[in-house]
Design a protein around this motif. Structure first.
Motif, PDB file in Angstrom:
ATOM      1  N   LEU A  67       0.668  -1.346  -0.227  1.00  0.00           N
ATOM      2  CA  LEU A  67       0.225   0.464  -0.168  1.00  0.00           C
ATOM      3  C   LEU A  67       1.065   1.218  -0.042  1.00  0.00           C
ATOM      4  CD1 LEU A  67      -2.973   1.380   0.111  1.00  0.00           C
ATOM      5  CD2 LEU A  67      -2.685   0.776   2.217  1.00  0.00           C
ATOM      6  N   ILE A  68       1.906   1.267   0.359  1.00  0.00           N
ATOM      7  CA  ILE A  68       3.011   1.978   1.095  1.00  0.00           C
ATOM      8  C   ILE A  68       3.584   2.172  -0.469  1.00  0.00           C
ATOM      9  CG2 ILE A  68       4.460   3.256   1.842  1.00  0.00           C
ATOM     10  CD1 ILE A  68       4.086   1.452   4.369  1.00  0.00           C
ATOM     11  N   ARG A  69       4.027   1.262  -1.052  1.00  0.00           N
ATOM     12  CA  ARG A  69       4.753   1.435  -2.451  1.00  0.00           C
ATOM     13  C   ARG A  69       3.348   1.667  -3.604  1.00  0.00           C
ATOM     14  NH1 ARG A  69       7.304  -5.197  -2.238  1.00  0.00           N
ATOM     15  NH2 ARG A  69       8.604  -4.168  -0.988  1.00  0.00           N
ATOM     16  N   VAL A  70       2.182   1.389  -3.420  1.00  0.00           N
ATOM     17  CA  VAL A  70       1.660   2.048  -4.475  1.00  0.00           C
ATOM     18  C   VAL A  70       1.291   3.868  -4.556  1.00  0.00           C
ATOM     19  CG1 VAL A  70      -0.913   2.097  -4.906  1.00  0.00           C
ATOM     20  CG2 VAL A  70       0.687   0.167  -4.533  1.00  0.00           C
ATOM     21  N   VAL A  71       1.338   4.059  -3.364  1.00  0.00           N
ATOM     22  CA  VAL A  71       1.151   5.726  -2.680  1.00  0.00           C
ATOM     23  C   VAL A  71       2.569   6.255  -3.396  1.00  0.00           C
ATOM     24  CG1 VAL A  71       1.618   7.362  -0.628  1.00  0.00           C
ATOM     25  CG2 VAL A  71      -0.396   5.836  -0.692  1.00  0.00           C
ATOM     26  N   LEU A  72       3.845   5.685  -2.990  1.00  0.00           N
ATOM     27  CA  LEU A  72       4.317   6.486  -3.406  1.00  0.00           C
ATOM     28  C   LEU A  72       5.188   7.103  -5.010  1.00  0.00           C
ATOM     29  CD1 LEU A  72       7.112   5.029  -1.150  1.00  0.00           C
ATOM     30  CD2 LEU A  72       6.496   7.650  -1.173  1.00  0.00           C
ATOM     31  N   VAL A  73       4.600   5.528  -5.554  1.00  0.00           N
ATOM     32  CA  VAL A  73       4.276   5.327  -7.031  1.00  0.00           C
ATOM     33  C   VAL A  73       3.645   6.047  -7.813  1.00  0.00           C
ATOM     34  CG1 VAL A  73       3.919   4.041  -9.079  1.00  0.00           C
ATOM     35  CG2 VAL A  73       5.279   2.956  -7.482  1.00  0.00           C
ATOM     36  N   VAL A  74       2.174   6.912  -7.201  1.00  0.00           N
ATOM     37  CA  VAL A  74       1.514   7.444  -7.389  1.00  0.00           C
ATOM     38  C   VAL A  74       1.709   8.876  -6.988  1.00  0.00           C
ATOM     39  CG1 VAL A  74      -1.245   8.510  -7.204  1.00  0.00           C
ATOM     40  CG2 VAL A  74      -0.316   5.701  -7.213  1.00  0.00           C
ATOM     41  N   ALA A  75       2.458   9.136  -6.191  1.00  0.00           N
ATOM     42  CA  ALA A  75       2.574  10.063  -6.153  1.00  0.00           C
ATOM     43  C   ALA A  75       4.204  10.948  -6.742  1.00  0.00           C
ATOM     44  CB  ALA A  75       3.777  10.221  -4.540  1.00  0.00           C
ATOM     45  N   ILE A 117      15.184  14.612 -12.595  1.00  0.00           N
ATOM     46  CA  ILE A 117      15.742  13.376 -13.877  1.00  0.00           C
ATOM     47  C   ILE A 117      16.944  12.595 -12.932  1.00  0.00           C
ATOM     48  CG2 ILE A 117      17.057  13.393 -15.690  1.00  0.00           C
ATOM     49  CD1 ILE A 117      16.319  15.452 -17.087  1.00  0.00           C
ATOM     50  N   ILE A 118      18.334  13.153 -12.374  1.00  0.00           N
ATOM     51  CA  ILE A 118      18.651  12.672 -11.780  1.00  0.00           C
ATOM     52  C   ILE A 118      18.204  11.459 -10.503  1.00  0.00           C
ATOM     53  CG2 ILE A 118      20.738  12.850 -10.230  1.00  0.00           C
ATOM     54  CD1 ILE A 118      21.956  14.594 -11.559  1.00  0.00           C
ATOM     55  N   LEU A 119      17.359  12.139 -10.457  1.00  0.00           N
ATOM     56  CA  LEU A 119      16.462  10.824  -8.949  1.00  0.00           C
ATOM     57  C   LEU A 119      15.832   9.836  -9.047  1.00  0.00           C
ATOM     58  CD1 LEU A 119      16.196  14.089  -6.469  1.00  0.00           C
ATOM     59  CD2 LEU A 119      17.597  11.882  -6.454  1.00  0.00           C
ATOM     60  N   GLY A 120      15.181  10.193 -10.407  1.00  0.00           N
ATOM     61  CA  GLY A 120      14.134   9.319 -11.583  1.00  0.00           C
ATOM     62  C   GLY A 120      14.849   8.120 -11.525  1.00  0.00           C
ATOM     63  N   LEU A 121      15.957   8.628 -12.328  1.00  0.00           N
ATOM     64  CA  LEU A 121      17.377   7.134 -12.891  1.00  0.00           C
ATOM     65  C   LEU A 121      17.423   6.775 -11.563  1.00  0.00           C
ATOM     66  CD1 LEU A 121      18.931   9.532 -15.607  1.00  0.00           C
ATOM     67  CD2 LEU A 121      17.204   7.673 -16.434  1.00  0.00           C
ATOM     68  N   PHE A 122      17.952   7.239 -10.799  1.00  0.00           N
ATOM     69  CA  PHE A 122      18.309   6.296  -9.193  1.00  0.00           C
ATOM     70  C   PHE A 122      16.984   5.456  -8.706  1.00  0.00           C
ATOM     71  CE2 PHE A 122      18.680   6.978  -4.233  1.00  0.00           C
ATOM     72  CZ  PHE A 122      19.692   5.850  -4.444  1.00  0.00           C
ATOM     73  N   ILE A 123      15.821   6.592  -8.811  1.00  0.00           N
ATOM     74  CA  ILE A 123      14.751   5.296  -7.802  1.00  0.00           C
ATOM     75  C   ILE A 123      15.191   4.154  -9.041  1.00  0.00           C
ATOM     76  CG2 ILE A 123      12.588   4.988  -7.902  1.00  0.00           C
ATOM     77  CD1 ILE A 123      12.701   8.177  -7.345  1.00  0.00           C
ATOM     78  N   VAL A 124      14.767   4.040 -10.125  1.00  0.00           N
ATOM     79  CA  VAL A 124      14.861   3.374 -11.134  1.00  0.00           C
ATOM     80  C   VAL A 124      16.045   2.509 -10.594  1.00  0.00           C
ATOM     81  CG1 VAL A 124      14.893   1.713 -13.512  1.00  0.00           C
ATOM     82  CG2 VAL A 124      13.619   3.478 -12.898  1.00  0.00           C
ATOM     83  N   TRP A 125      17.639   2.287 -11.030  1.00  0.00           N
ATOM     84  CA  TRP A 125      18.382   1.990 -10.599  1.00  0.00           C
ATOM     85  C   TRP A 125      18.313   1.293  -8.613  1.00  0.00           C
ATOM     86  CZ3 TRP A 125      22.480   2.083  -6.568  1.00  0.00           C
ATOM     87  CH2 TRP A 125      23.710   1.900  -7.107  1.00  0.00           C
ATOM     88  N   HIS A 126      18.254   1.518  -7.635  1.00  0.00           N
ATOM     89  CA  HIS A 126      17.720   1.799  -6.223  1.00  0.00           C
ATOM     90  C   HIS A 126      16.507   0.969  -6.502  1.00  0.00           C
ATOM     91  CE1 HIS A 126      18.780   2.855  -2.636  1.00  0.00           C
ATOM     92  NE2 HIS A 126      17.382   2.507  -1.879  1.00  0.00           N
ATOM     93  N   ILE A 127      15.719   0.716  -6.895  1.00  0.00           N
ATOM     94  CA  ILE A 127      14.941  -1.001  -7.394  1.00  0.00           C
ATOM     95  C   ILE A 127      15.339  -1.942  -7.335  1.00  0.00           C
ATOM     96  CG2 ILE A 127      13.309  -1.351  -8.159  1.00  0.00           C
ATOM     97  CD1 ILE A 127      11.782   1.829  -7.634  1.00  0.00           C
ATOM     98  N   LEU A 128      16.019  -1.959  -8.703  1.00  0.00           N
ATOM     99  CA  LEU A 128      16.661  -2.427  -9.458  1.00  0.00           C
ATOM    100  C   LEU A 128      18.364  -3.307  -8.502  1.00  0.00           C
ATOM    101  CD1 LEU A 128      16.551  -1.818 -12.918  1.00  0.00           C
ATOM    102  CD2 LEU A 128      14.769  -3.401 -11.715  1.00  0.00           C
ATOM    103  N   ASP A 129      18.834  -2.164  -8.150  1.00  0.00           N
ATOM    104  CA  ASP A 129      19.525  -2.963  -7.054  1.00  0.00           C
ATOM    105  C   ASP A 129      19.749  -4.538  -5.337  1.00  0.00           C
ATOM    106  OD1 ASP A 129      22.345  -3.188  -5.898  1.00  0.00           O
ATOM    107  OD2 ASP A 129      22.570  -1.459  -4.796  1.00  0.00           O
ATOM    108  N   LEU A 130      18.825  -2.528  -4.571  1.00  0.00           N
ATOM    109  CA  LEU A 130      18.249  -3.692  -3.618  1.00  0.00           C
ATOM    110  C   LEU A 130      17.091  -3.893  -3.155  1.00  0.00           C
ATOM    111  CD1 LEU A 130      20.359  -0.533  -1.281  1.00  0.00           C
ATOM    112  CD2 LEU A 130      20.373  -2.822  -1.923  1.00  0.00           C
ATOM    113  N   THR A 131      16.124  -4.169  -3.941  1.00  0.00           N
ATOM    114  CA  THR A 131      14.941  -4.574  -4.011  1.00  0.00           C
ATOM    115  C   THR A 131      14.676  -5.835  -4.983  1.00  0.00           C
ATOM    116  OG1 THR A 131      13.693  -2.435  -3.371  1.00  0.00           O
ATOM    117  CG2 THR A 131      12.036  -4.117  -3.997  1.00  0.00           C
TER     118      THR A 131
END
Length: 223
Positions: A67-75, A117-131
């Protein structure tokens, strides 16, 4: 009414402000949780497991986390979409450069778009790395977040990517918090100094708190 509000610049700025504050709240909580890594593997792994059991037995295993993840994705999507559309609208409004140069804005203001843009790319990398562990180095271990974090920050590129992103985050928060306050009507002549000071403190604490983790691994404090 909702569509009319969204189509207006004020509406998009309001969406940016609200979604940004939602993400800021998450970042503060996330940073505090990250600092548990300095209390050892047992404490950190227990915290990661607790995140998946929040709300039990009323909520099923991981339901609250999702639920937290969904809220964050929407945000994130709402924030990025409104920022992009406002940027395009701004460019269409003034297709040619100003004849007279405007006064120099702060470094954070001038880098908000690139920082986003940097933060958007980082979010993708961070999820692929540690999630998901898709790009993780050293062999991703499901259910062992402590070791996964140590693995990531045992590589030079993992440290560089994370630290650069956190510096961009600090600049983004510093300007974004104050802008959100203005958009939502909280700012005023008497409050501006306090709001700017709060933005500076939040940016500094978040940047230092997040960067402390890779620095802890690099220095051997976390191993």
């Amino acid at each position: 009414m909702a569509r009319t509000m969204w189509d207006s610049s004020v509406g998009k700025k309001t969406v940016m402000a609200v979604s940004g504050l939602i993400m800021l709240l998450y970042l503060v909580v996330h940073m505090i949780g990250n600092l548990k890594i300095f209390f050892g593997a047992g404490e950190y792994n227990h915290y990661a497991h607790w995140l998946r059991t929040i709300g039990e037995p009323f909520m099923h295993y991981e339901w609250t986390l999702w639920l937290i993840r969904v809220v964050l994705v929407v945000a994130v999507v709402a924030h990025a979409t409104s920022a992009y559309q406002l940027s395009r609208r701004d460019l269409r409004a003034r297709p040619s450069k100003y004849v007279h140069k405007k006064a120099r804005a702060s470094y954070a203001t001038r880098t908000m778009r690139w920082g986003g843009i940097i933060l958007g790319l980082f979010i993708v990398w961070h999820i692929l790395d540690l999630t998901t562990g898709t790009v993780h180095s050293g062999g991703f271990q499901e259910g062992h977040p402590y070791q996964n974090v140590v693995d990531t920050f045992s590589t030079w590129y993992g440290d560089v990517v994370y630290i650069v992103a956190m510096l961009a985050l600090g600049l983004h928060v510093r300007h974004g918090f104050w802008s959100a306050a203005q958009t939502l009507g909280v700012g005023s002549r008497t409050r501006d100094r306090a709001l700017k000071a709060t933005a500076d403190v939040l940016a500094l604490l978040l940047t230092a708190g997040f960067i402390a983790v890779p620095v802890g691994v690099m220095t051997g404090v976390v191993s």
